[in-house]
Design an enzyme around this catalytic site. Sequence first.
Site, PDB file in Angstrom:
ATOM      1  N   LEU A   1      14.899 -11.409  -0.725  1.00 53.53           N
ATOM      2  CA  LEU A   1      14.020 -12.423  -0.139  1.00 53.53           C
ATOM      3  C   LEU A   1      13.843 -13.644  -1.031  1.00 53.53           C
ATOM      4  O   LEU A   1      13.918 -14.776  -0.568  1.00 53.53           O
ATOM      5  CB  LEU A   1      12.628 -11.810   0.064  1.00 53.53           C
ATOM      6  CG  LEU A   1      12.247 -11.283   1.434  1.00 53.53           C
ATOM      7  CD1 LEU A   1      10.889 -10.629   1.350  1.00 53.53           C
ATOM      8  CD2 LEU A   1      12.218 -12.411   2.461  1.00 53.53           C
TER       9      LEU A   1
ATOM     10  N   HIS B   1      -1.828  -6.256  12.723  1.00 53.92           N
ATOM     11  CA  HIS B   1      -2.630  -5.149  12.168  1.00 53.92           C
ATOM     12  C   HIS B   1      -4.043  -5.623  11.804  1.00 53.92           C
ATOM     13  O   HIS B   1      -4.708  -5.021  10.970  1.00 53.92           O
ATOM     14  CB  HIS B   1      -1.942  -4.544  10.933  1.00 53.92           C
ATOM     15  CG  HIS B   1      -0.699  -3.783  11.280  1.00 53.92           C
ATOM     16  ND1 HIS B   1       0.228  -3.407  10.330  1.00 53.92           N
ATOM     17  CD2 HIS B   1      -0.205  -3.327  12.457  1.00 53.92           C
ATOM     18  CE1 HIS B   1       1.227  -2.756  10.917  1.00 53.92           C
ATOM     19  NE2 HIS B   1       0.984  -2.702  12.216  1.00 53.92           N
TER      20      HIS B   1
ATOM     21  N   PHE C   1       0.823  -1.213   0.000  1.00 48.61           N
ATOM     22  CA  PHE C   1       0.000   0.000   0.000  1.00 48.61           C
ATOM     23  C   PHE C   1       0.856   1.262   0.000  1.00 48.61           C
ATOM     24  O   PHE C   1       0.499   2.273  -0.553  1.00 48.61           O
ATOM     25  CB  PHE C   1      -0.919   0.020   1.227  1.00 48.61           C
ATOM     26  CG  PHE C   1      -2.013  -0.996   1.146  1.00 48.61           C
ATOM     27  CD1 PHE C   1      -2.908  -0.976   0.094  1.00 48.61           C
ATOM     28  CD2 PHE C   1      -2.133  -1.974   2.105  1.00 48.61           C
ATOM     29  CE1 PHE C   1      -3.923  -1.916   0.004  1.00 48.61           C
ATOM     30  CE2 PHE C   1      -3.155  -2.924   2.027  1.00 48.61           C
ATOM     31  CZ  PHE C   1      -4.036  -2.895   0.983  1.00 48.61           C
TER      32      PHE C   1
END
Length: 236
Positions: free
Chosen positions: A218, A102, A17
């Site tokens: 990653l 969250h 986001f």
Amino acid sequence: MALTGAGISTLSNIPDFRGKNGLYTAGLPMEKVFDIDEFEGDPAYFYTNAGSMVYTVHEKEPSIVHTCLAELERWGTLKAVITQNIDMLHQKAGSQRVIEVHGSPRMHYCLRCAGVRVSYAEAAALVKDGDMPRCPKCGRTLKPAITFYGESLPLEARREAEGEAQDADVMLILGSCLTVMPAAAIPRTTLQRGGRLVIVNDMRTPLDDDAAMRFWDLEEVFKGLGKLLDSLPGPL
Ligand SMILES: [Zn+2]
């Protein structure tokens, strides 16, 4: 323990986001789209602007990071995943113990009536048709259990994450810049208790100098780990 952030979701083609391809690119401030006061005043603003991102996560597939973490948990090597993400991909990959600091859109509730619960699947079907989930008692638009700006973090998840961080020998920090709470604080607890940090993130973090190991890519690290896990006969 593992602590995961948006960097692992982008591997599943879920936009960060805050990053490129996120809401900012569309000219929308995330702080307004995910603001609790804004939502209370005009819930349609959230569903119109974030709907196509939040309610399409079921179409995405877990990345190599999600699947490796689930595998490590099955082996008993990984105790739990603490995640900042709201896409439920750890669960889809098979992780059992997922602490969503969250919140998540798994459940929707009414800001006025206690006990009202609507699932992600029900809400997603409505959003797809340009509608919104509504309270069966008062008709008010329901809110996903994602933590919005102006709301406090889910207490239970926060407590669990803190407890796990205290006990962790090693905490893997994957795809998080450790800039927002509680991610900024959780690894410090592990350090203070004598645990070690392994950080894999393509951007700098405030704890880089404290990490026992530091990697940047990653996908590369987890492709290697995936191969290693496949080649082993059983738990490490
Ligand atoms: Zn209601």
